[in-house]
Design a protein around this motif. Sequence first.
Motif, PDB file in Angstrom:
ATOM      1  N   ALA A  44      50.955  38.844  41.534  1.00  0.00           N
ATOM      2  CA  ALA A  44      50.388  39.363  40.326  1.00  0.00           C
ATOM      3  C   ALA A  44      49.749  38.286  39.342  1.00  0.00           C
ATOM      4  O   ALA A  44      48.705  38.352  38.630  1.00  0.00           O
ATOM      5  N   VAL A  45      50.794  37.384  38.852  1.00  0.00           N
ATOM      6  CA  VAL A  45      50.207  36.315  38.098  1.00  0.00           C
ATOM      7  C   VAL A  45      49.014  35.539  38.437  1.00  0.00           C
ATOM      8  O   VAL A  45      48.010  35.129  37.956  1.00  0.00           O
ATOM      9  N   LEU A  46      49.177  35.143  39.869  1.00  0.00           N
ATOM     10  CA  LEU A  46      48.210  34.353  40.684  1.00  0.00           C
ATOM     11  C   LEU A  46      47.053  35.015  40.606  1.00  0.00           C
ATOM     12  O   LEU A  46      45.819  34.494  40.455  1.00  0.00           O
ATOM     13  N   LEU A  47      46.906  36.243  40.648  1.00  0.00           N
ATOM     14  CA  LEU A  47      45.812  37.311  40.728  1.00  0.00           C
ATOM     15  C   LEU A  47      45.062  37.192  39.432  1.00  0.00           C
ATOM     16  O   LEU A  47      43.985  37.078  39.384  1.00  0.00           O
ATOM     17  N   SER A  48      45.876  37.469  38.321  1.00  0.00           N
ATOM     18  CA  SER A  48      45.321  37.680  36.969  1.00  0.00           C
ATOM     19  C   SER A  48      44.747  36.360  36.507  1.00  0.00           C
ATOM     20  O   SER A  48      43.929  36.473  35.839  1.00  0.00           O
ATOM     21  N   ASP A  49      45.278  35.087  37.040  1.00  0.00           N
ATOM     22  CA  ASP A  49      44.547  33.843  36.666  1.00  0.00           C
ATOM     23  C   ASP A  49      43.140  33.865  37.189  1.00  0.00           C
ATOM     24  O   ASP A  49      42.461  33.017  36.569  1.00  0.00           O
ATOM     25  N   GLN A  50      42.813  34.741  38.003  1.00  0.00           N
ATOM     26  CA  GLN A  50      41.405  34.481  38.634  1.00  0.00           C
ATOM     27  C   GLN A  50      40.396  35.486  37.608  1.00  0.00           C
ATOM     28  O   GLN A  50      39.208  35.688  37.739  1.00  0.00           O
ATOM     29  N   ARG A  51      40.912  36.296  36.798  1.00  0.00           N
ATOM     30  CA  ARG A  51      40.240  37.196  36.011  1.00  0.00           C
ATOM     31  C   ARG A  51      40.297  36.722  34.313  1.00  0.00           C
ATOM     32  O   ARG A  51      40.988  35.758  33.913  1.00  0.00           O
ATOM     33  N   ALA A  52      39.522  37.352  33.554  1.00  0.00           N
ATOM     34  CA  ALA A  52      39.395  37.133  32.341  1.00  0.00           C
ATOM     35  C   ALA A  52      40.757  37.699  31.491  1.00  0.00           C
ATOM     36  O   ALA A  52      41.486  38.501  32.344  1.00  0.00           O
ATOM     37  N   GLU A  53      41.142  37.158  30.511  1.00  0.00           N
ATOM     38  CA  GLU A  53      42.469  37.497  29.794  1.00  0.00           C
ATOM     39  C   GLU A  53      42.266  38.945  29.752  1.00  0.00           C
ATOM     40  O   GLU A  53      41.388  39.728  28.940  1.00  0.00           O
ATOM     41  N   HIS A  54      43.608  39.477  29.943  1.00  0.00           N
ATOM     42  CA  HIS A  54      43.787  40.940  29.855  1.00  0.00           C
ATOM     43  C   HIS A  54      42.907  41.940  30.546  1.00  0.00           C
ATOM     44  O   HIS A  54      42.740  42.962  30.476  1.00  0.00           O
ATOM     45  N   ASP A  55      42.254  41.389  31.607  1.00  0.00           N
ATOM     46  CA  ASP A  55      41.371  42.052  32.442  1.00  0.00           C
ATOM     47  C   ASP A  55      42.002  42.570  33.828  1.00  0.00           C
ATOM     48  O   ASP A  55      41.401  42.553  34.977  1.00  0.00           O
ATOM     49  N   PHE A  56      43.231  42.257  34.073  1.00  0.00           N
ATOM     50  CA  PHE A  56      43.974  42.600  35.234  1.00  0.00           C
ATOM     51  C   PHE A  56      45.260  43.543  35.012  1.00  0.00           C
ATOM     52  O   PHE A  56      46.000  43.366  34.286  1.00  0.00           O
ATOM     53  N   ARG A  57      45.274  44.463  36.013  1.00  0.00           N
ATOM     54  CA  ARG A  57      46.562  45.343  35.699  1.00  0.00           C
ATOM     55  C   ARG A  57      47.189  45.428  36.888  1.00  0.00           C
ATOM     56  O   ARG A  57      46.919  45.268  38.083  1.00  0.00           O
ATOM     57  N   TYR A  58      48.338  45.810  36.824  1.00  0.00           N
ATOM     58  CA  TYR A  58      49.721  45.762  37.595  1.00  0.00           C
ATOM     59  C   TYR A  58      50.779  46.514  37.560  1.00  0.00           C
ATOM     60  O   TYR A  58      51.147  46.955  36.475  1.00  0.00           O
ATOM     61  N   ALA A  59      50.964  47.057  38.570  1.00  0.00           N
ATOM     62  CA  ALA A  59      52.321  48.326  38.723  1.00  0.00           C
ATOM     63  C   ALA A  59      53.161  47.662  40.128  1.00  0.00           C
ATOM     64  O   ALA A  59      52.634  47.339  41.058  1.00  0.00           O
ATOM     65  N   ASN A  60      54.337  47.536  39.671  1.00  0.00           N
ATOM     66  CA  ASN A  60      55.319  47.512  40.771  1.00  0.00           C
ATOM     67  C   ASN A  60      56.296  48.744  41.176  1.00  0.00           C
ATOM     68  O   ASN A  60      56.897  48.994  39.998  1.00  0.00           O
TER      69      ASN A  60
END
Length: 263
Positions: A44-60
């Motif tokens: 999820a962190v690696l995926l969020s790095d591809q987006r603008a800040e706070h523009d990625f959401r994650y659930a586990n």
Amino acid sequence: MADDSNSFSKSAIGSYAAVGDSFTEGVGDPGPDDTFIGWADRLAVLLSDQRAEHDFRYANLAVRGRLLDQIVAEQVPRAKELGPDLVTFCAGGNDILRPGSDPDAVAERYEKAVAELASSVGTVLLCTGFDTRGMPVLRHLRGKIATYTAHVRAIADRHGCPVLDLWSLRSVQDRRAWSDDRLHLSPDGHTRVALRAAQVLGLEVPADPDQAWPDEDHRSPAEVRRDNIHWAREHLVPWIGRRLRGESSGDHVEPKRPDLLPL
């Protein structure tokens, strides 16, 4: 190693829900406040790095000890409700470990869940089993795990799903990729799986997940025996005891991240 990568836009995945058992919850990779980190959090962190800040959401949604039917009943509906761009679906391993289990029957139920998810969310990433040739106890189940892995790959082909092929990830066959209980990955093992999952999704990664481990000091046969005795006493016997009592390590455990929240 099979090439299971897909051509994704690096910014196409804006939300991700992880579905599964202890492997996906991250057991073996301790985090703060008695929680676990694990490969899915790291992905999820690696995926969020591809987006603008706070523009990625994650659930586990993963919970340790869950069997396939429990995952389908408890987590799959929630994943559909959340409707993320990506779901990782790793399930069935605990079923395969049970005496007398039939990998063909487990795979049949697994495929129904994959079809349900694939029709409701953006992309469903499937996970194969590990090659357990060098693992105590689990090496005796290698044939069942291989059969289930073959089913997972065939199911992925039928439903157009990318595959996180753990069987071919040679680096996790090293004992240092596994925690002291020898059933769950270590932090380094989880990291390598996260890197490989990112590769499958078409991301550039900061390190090769299959890079060789550093040389380690030779262990004498006596040291190996002592380690094996300690492992059996501290981990194997309690694990067998829970199975005999019908208990699960996931009893009374809730998903650590049940909602799609920004990272």
